[in-house]
Design a protein around this motif. Structure first.
Motif, mmCIF file in Angstrom:
data_model
loop_
_atom_site.group_PDB
_atom_site.id
_atom_site.type_symbol
_atom_site.label_atom_id
_atom_site.label_comp_id
_atom_site.label_asym_id
_atom_site.label_seq_id
_atom_site.Cartn_x
_atom_site.Cartn_y
_atom_site.Cartn_z
ATOM 1 N N ASP A 1 -3.609 38.349 51.454
ATOM 2 C CA ASP A 1 -3.721 39.774 51.136
ATOM 3 C C ASP A 1 -3.015 40.009 49.805
ATOM 4 O O ASP A 1 -1.788 40.092 49.761
ATOM 5 C CB ASP A 1 -3.072 40.603 52.244
ATOM 6 N N PRO A 2 -3.750 40.106 48.692
ATOM 7 C CA PRO A 2 -3.096 40.203 47.378
ATOM 8 C C PRO A 2 -2.283 41.470 47.203
ATOM 9 O O PRO A 2 -1.375 41.507 46.370
ATOM 10 C CB PRO A 2 -4.281 40.164 46.402
ATOM 11 N N ALA A 3 -2.583 42.507 47.979
ATOM 12 C CA ALA A 3 -1.891 43.782 47.817
ATOM 13 C C ALA A 3 -0.424 43.713 48.187
ATOM 14 O O ALA A 3 0.397 44.459 47.662
ATOM 15 C CB ALA A 3 -2.583 44.860 48.662
ATOM 16 N N SER B 1 -11.418 40.154 42.394
ATOM 17 C CA SER B 1 -11.578 40.671 41.029
ATOM 18 C C SER B 1 -10.775 41.954 40.893
ATOM 19 O O SER B 1 -10.491 42.636 41.878
ATOM 20 C CB SER B 1 -13.053 40.964 40.722
ATOM 21 N N THR B 2 -10.438 42.303 39.655
ATOM 22 C CA THR B 2 -9.727 43.549 39.361
ATOM 23 C C THR B 2 -10.603 44.455 38.498
ATOM 24 O O THR B 2 -11.577 44.008 37.894
ATOM 25 C CB THR B 2 -8.408 43.263 38.628
ATOM 26 N N LEU C 1 -11.274 53.157 46.443
ATOM 27 C CA LEU C 1 -10.516 54.141 47.242
ATOM 28 C C LEU C 1 -9.773 53.451 48.375
ATOM 29 O O LEU C 1 -8.603 53.762 48.656
ATOM 30 C CB LEU C 1 -11.461 55.198 47.810
ATOM 31 N N PHE C 2 -10.444 52.515 49.047
ATOM 32 C CA PHE C 2 -9.811 51.787 50.153
ATOM 33 C C PHE C 2 -8.614 50.977 49.660
ATOM 34 O O PHE C 2 -7.526 51.018 50.247
ATOM 35 C CB PHE C 2 -10.841 50.861 50.807
ATOM 36 N N THR C 3 -8.796 50.260 48.561
ATOM 37 C CA THR C 3 -7.724 49.423 48.020
ATOM 38 C C THR C 3 -6.513 50.252 47.635
ATOM 39 O O THR C 3 -5.376 49.920 47.996
ATOM 40 C CB THR C 3 -8.243 48.636 46.794
ATOM 41 N N PHE C 4 -6.739 51.345 46.917
ATOM 42 C CA PHE C 4 -5.613 52.172 46.477
ATOM 43 C C PHE C 4 -5.035 52.987 47.623
ATOM 44 O O PHE C 4 -3.831 53.277 47.636
ATOM 45 C CB PHE C 4 -6.037 53.065 45.309
ATOM 46 N N GLY C 5 -5.866 53.358 48.605
ATOM 47 C CA GLY C 5 -5.350 54.043 49.787
ATOM 48 C C GLY C 5 -4.350 53.191 50.533
ATOM 49 O O GLY C 5 -3.304 53.670 50.997
ATOM 50 N N MET D 1 -6.135 43.764 43.082
ATOM 51 C CA MET D 1 -7.437 43.152 43.370
ATOM 52 C C MET D 1 -8.189 43.990 44.403
ATOM 53 O O MET D 1 -7.620 44.387 45.427
ATOM 54 C CB MET D 1 -7.244 41.724 43.887
ATOM 55 N N ILE D 2 -9.444 44.243 44.117
ATOM 56 C CA ILE D 2 -10.225 45.166 44.947
ATOM 57 C C ILE D 2 -10.714 44.467 46.215
ATOM 58 O O ILE D 2 -11.299 43.385 46.171
ATOM 59 C CB ILE D 2 -11.416 45.739 44.150
ATOM 60 N N GLN D 3 -10.491 45.129 47.355
ATOM 61 C CA GLN D 3 -10.881 44.596 48.656
ATOM 62 C C GLN D 3 -12.017 45.434 49.250
ATOM 63 O O GLN D 3 -12.210 46.599 48.894
ATOM 64 C CB GLN D 3 -9.676 44.573 49.594
ATOM 65 N N SER D 4 -12.734 44.831 50.172
ATOM 66 C CA SER D 4 -13.933 45.445 50.741
ATOM 67 C C SER D 4 -13.583 46.518 51.770
ATOM 68 O O SER D 4 -12.959 46.235 52.796
ATOM 69 C CB SER D 4 -14.795 44.367 51.407
#
Length: 523
Positions: A33-35, A51-52, A108-112, A177-180
Motif C-alpha cells: 500500500d504505497p499510501a 502511477s502518479t 478522489l478515492f486515493t486522496f480520500g 500513487m493512484i489506487q483503484s
C-alpha cells in the motif's frame, strides 16, 4: 536438411520466448500500500505497479505528465486543475476484474484515504482500515489541502488552504500513487479492506503476480499499459529478495540477477573490476543520520545530544564505512540539493568536551541503546559497522551503548513507536527539498519526535515563497536551527551506485535513487 527443418521450427519459438528482468532486492516489503509507508524497500516494490498524476523525467528534475496530461494553477496559487489521461487501463488481480478505465473517481478515492476525511469512498475506506500516511503528516497536507473535487470524469481540481510551491513536486512521490476506487469498493463491501496492503492494483508497467516473504516478488508485463509504445519492457520482472549485500554482489557476478540493489564499498570495488558488470551512478540526494529520541529523559536534553554528537569521530566513519562513496554531512539537507547550506560547520570531534558536558549534566555513567540499520543504503552502507564505531567512541566518554537491530520492517515500526534511544537511519531525498526538510517537522516519522514551532514556521514560509532564492533563505535558517538543536546528527552524504550486468539496456538511476524497471531489458 532435417537439422535445418528442425531449426526453422524452433526459431519462431525462440523469437516468442519471454524475457525476464531479475532484480536482487535488499529486503521484503512490509506493505504493498504505497499510501501508508515511508520505507525505501516498499517504494521499490510498489513502483512497477502504480502511477502518479505527475512524474519526474528519468535522471533529471523536470516535472512531466503522468496520469494527468496537463494542469493549470489559479492566479492566487491555490487551485490546481488537472486534465486526466484517457484510455488508461487497470490491472486485474485474484478475485478482481476492472470494469472501467482510470478516471477522477480513482483520484478522489486515493486522496480520500490519504486525508482520512469523512464522506465518500475514500473516507469510508480510511475508517474501515485506519492508518496514517507519514508523508501527509510531514508535509502538513491535513491542513494544506482544502478540498479535492471532481469536475467531470477526466477533470479534477485540488484547492489548497495556502500557497505551496512544493505541491506539484509532492504529487510525484510514491505515497500519491493512484489506487483503484473499484478495487477499494469491492474490498470494503467484502469486509476485507486489509487486502489493499497485500494485493496491489495499479495502472503501471507491471502487474503484481505473487509474493513470498523474504524470497521473491513476481510481476508480469501489463499488456495495455498506456506507455507501452514508448518504453520497452521485459515480459516478467522478478525481485529476488537478498538482504545481504555481499550475497547480492555474488549473485550479480554469477549472472543470477541483472540489476542489484546497492552494495557495500568493498563489494562495489570488486564488482568494478569485472568487465561483465557496470555501475549506474548519481550524485546522491541523501543523508545518513543518527536520530536521537527526544522523548527519552537523557536524549531530550540538548547538552546530551551535543555531547553524543561531538564524541563521534565522523571522519573515521567516512574512511572506514564509506571509503570514496561518501562525504561528511554538515546539514540535514543533502549537499546535492539546491537548498543546501554549504556554509554550515558541524561541531568538531572533541571527546574531552563531550565528557565534560555529560559530567556537568550529572549523567555519567550513561547507558543507552544504539540501533543499527540491518540493510545497505547509499546513505549508510554498513549500519552494524557504523554502530560499532559509534559504540567505541561513546565508551571513551563514559557512555555504554547497547547495539540493537531488527529486520528492516520491524526496525522501522519500533523506531516509529519510540523504543530506541538513538537510531541510525537516513533519507533519500529529491530535488525539491520540502519533503526532506519536513522529516524534522512536528509529527513526522523522523525517529526523533522533535517538535519546534520556529522550525515548522520556516518550512511553511519556504513552501509559500515563489522565488527559489527566497525559498532557499528560509531553508538555510531551518538547517541552522536543526544543527543547533541536533534532533539528528548528520553523518554522511552517500554517492549512489547501482551495479548491473553490462548487457542490460535502458536502466537509468534517478537523482533520488529511485529504480524503475520499465524501459529496461536484460539484454
Amino acid at each position: 536438411m532435417k537439422r535445418l527443418a528442425a531449426l526453422l521450427l524452433v526459431l519462431p519459438l525462440l523469437a516468442q520466448a519471454d524475457t525476464t528482468l531479475r532484480f536482487c532486492a535488499a529486503g521484503s516489503p512490509k506493505t504493498f500500500d504505497p499510501a501508508m509507508t515511508d520505507s525505501g524497500i516498499d517504494h521499490v516494490a510498489n513502483q512497477p505497479v502504480f502511477s502518479t498524476l505527475v512524474e519526474v523525467k528519468r535522471g533529471a528534475d523536470q516535472l512531466i505528465p503522468g496520469l494527468a496530461t496537463s494542469w493549470s494553477v489559479s492566479p492566487d496559487g491555490l487551485a490546481y486543475t488537472f486534465e486526466l489521461r484517457r484510455g488508461v487501463t487497470w490491472h486485474s488481480a485474484e478475485g478482481f476484474r476492472p470494469t472501467r478505465e482510470f478516471n477522477a473517481d480513482d483520484v478522489l478515492f486515493t486522496f480520500g484515504r490519504l486525508l482520512s476525511r469523512p464522506g465518500g469512498l475514500g473516507g469510508a475506506f480510511a475508517k474501515a482500515l485506519p492508518s496514517v500516511s507519514p508523508y501527509v503528516v510531514s508535509l502538513g497536507w491535513e491542513k494544506l489541502i482544502h478540498k479535492v473535487e471532481k469536475l467531470d470524469d477526466h477533470r479534477l481540481r485540488i484547492t489548497l488552504a495556502e500557497r505551496d510551491a512544493a505541491f506539484l513536486s509532492a504529487l510525484t512521490h510514491n505515497f500519491t500513487m493512484i489506487q483503484s476506487a473499484e478495487w477499494g469498493a469491492q474490498l470494503l463491501k467484502a469486509g476485507t479492506p486489509q487486502r489493499i496492503t497485500q494485493v496491489p492494483v495499479g495502472t503501471g508497467p507491471f502487474q503484481f503476480k505473487s509474493f513470498r516473504a523474504d524470497s521473491v516478488i513476481r510481476y508480469v508485463k501489463h499488456p495495455t499499459w498506456w506507455r507501452k509504445d514508448e518504453r520497452p519492457r521485459a515480459d516478467q520482472l522478478v525481485f529476488a529478495i537478498t538482504p545481504d549485500g555481499s550475497v547480492r554482489a555474488m549473485r550479480l557476478k554469477r549472472n543470477e540477477c541483472d540489476i542489484a540493489a546497492p552494495v557495500g564499498p568493498a563489494e562495489l570495488a570488486a564488482l568494478q573490476r569485472d568487465p561483465a558488470i557496470r555501475l549506474a551512478t548519481a550524485p546522491g540526494m541523501n543523508v545518513g543520520i543518527l536520530a536521537y529520541n527526544t522523548r527519552r529523559p537523557a536524549t531530550a536534553r540538548l547538552e546530551v545530544r551535543q555531547a553524543l554528537d561531538m564524541a563521534i569521530d565522523k571522519a573515521a566513519i567516512i574512511r572506514t564505512v564509506y571509503g570514496d562513496a561518501g562525504t561528511l554531512a554538515n546539514s540535514v539537507i543533502p549537499a546535492a540539493n539546491w537548498a543546501h547550506d554549504g556554509t554550515l560547520r558541524p561541531a568538531p570531534y572533541d571527546p574531552d568536551k563531550a565528557k565534560t558536558l555529560l559530567q556537568k549534566a550529572g549523567l555519567l555513567p550513561l547507558n543507552i541503546t544504539l540501533w543499527a540499520m540491518p540493510v545497505v543504503r547509499a546513505y549508510n552502507p554498513n549500519g552494524q559497522r557504523m554502530a560499532q564505531m559509534i559504540q567505541s567512541d561513546w565508551a571513551k566518554v563514559g557512555v555504554a551503548a547497547r547495539i540493537v537491530t531488527y529486520e528492516w520492517g520491524e526496525y522501522l515500526r519500533r523506531i516509529d513507536a519510540g523504543e530506541h534511544d538513538a537510531a541510525l537511519s537516513g533519507w533519500m531525498g529529491e530535488p525539491e527539498p520540502a519533503s526532506t526538510a519536513a522529516q524534522l517537522g512536528c509529527g513526522a516519522a523522523s525517529g526523533s519526535f522533535w517538535c519546534n514551532a520556529a522550525y515548522d514556521k520556516l518550512l511553511t514560509q519556504a513552501r509559500q515563497a515563489l522565488r527559489q532564492e527566497d525559498r532557499k533563505a528560509y531553508y538555510v535558517k531551518a538547517q541552522r536551527l536543526a544543527m543547533e538543536q541536533l534532533p539528528w546528527s548528520p553523518i554522511a552524504y552517500g554517492r549512489l551506485a547501482v551495479p548491473e550486468r553490462a548487457a542490460v539496456k535502458g536502466f537509468v538511476l534517478d537523482l533520488d535513487g529511485s529504480m524503475y524497471f520499465d524501459g529496461v531489458l536484460p539484454r
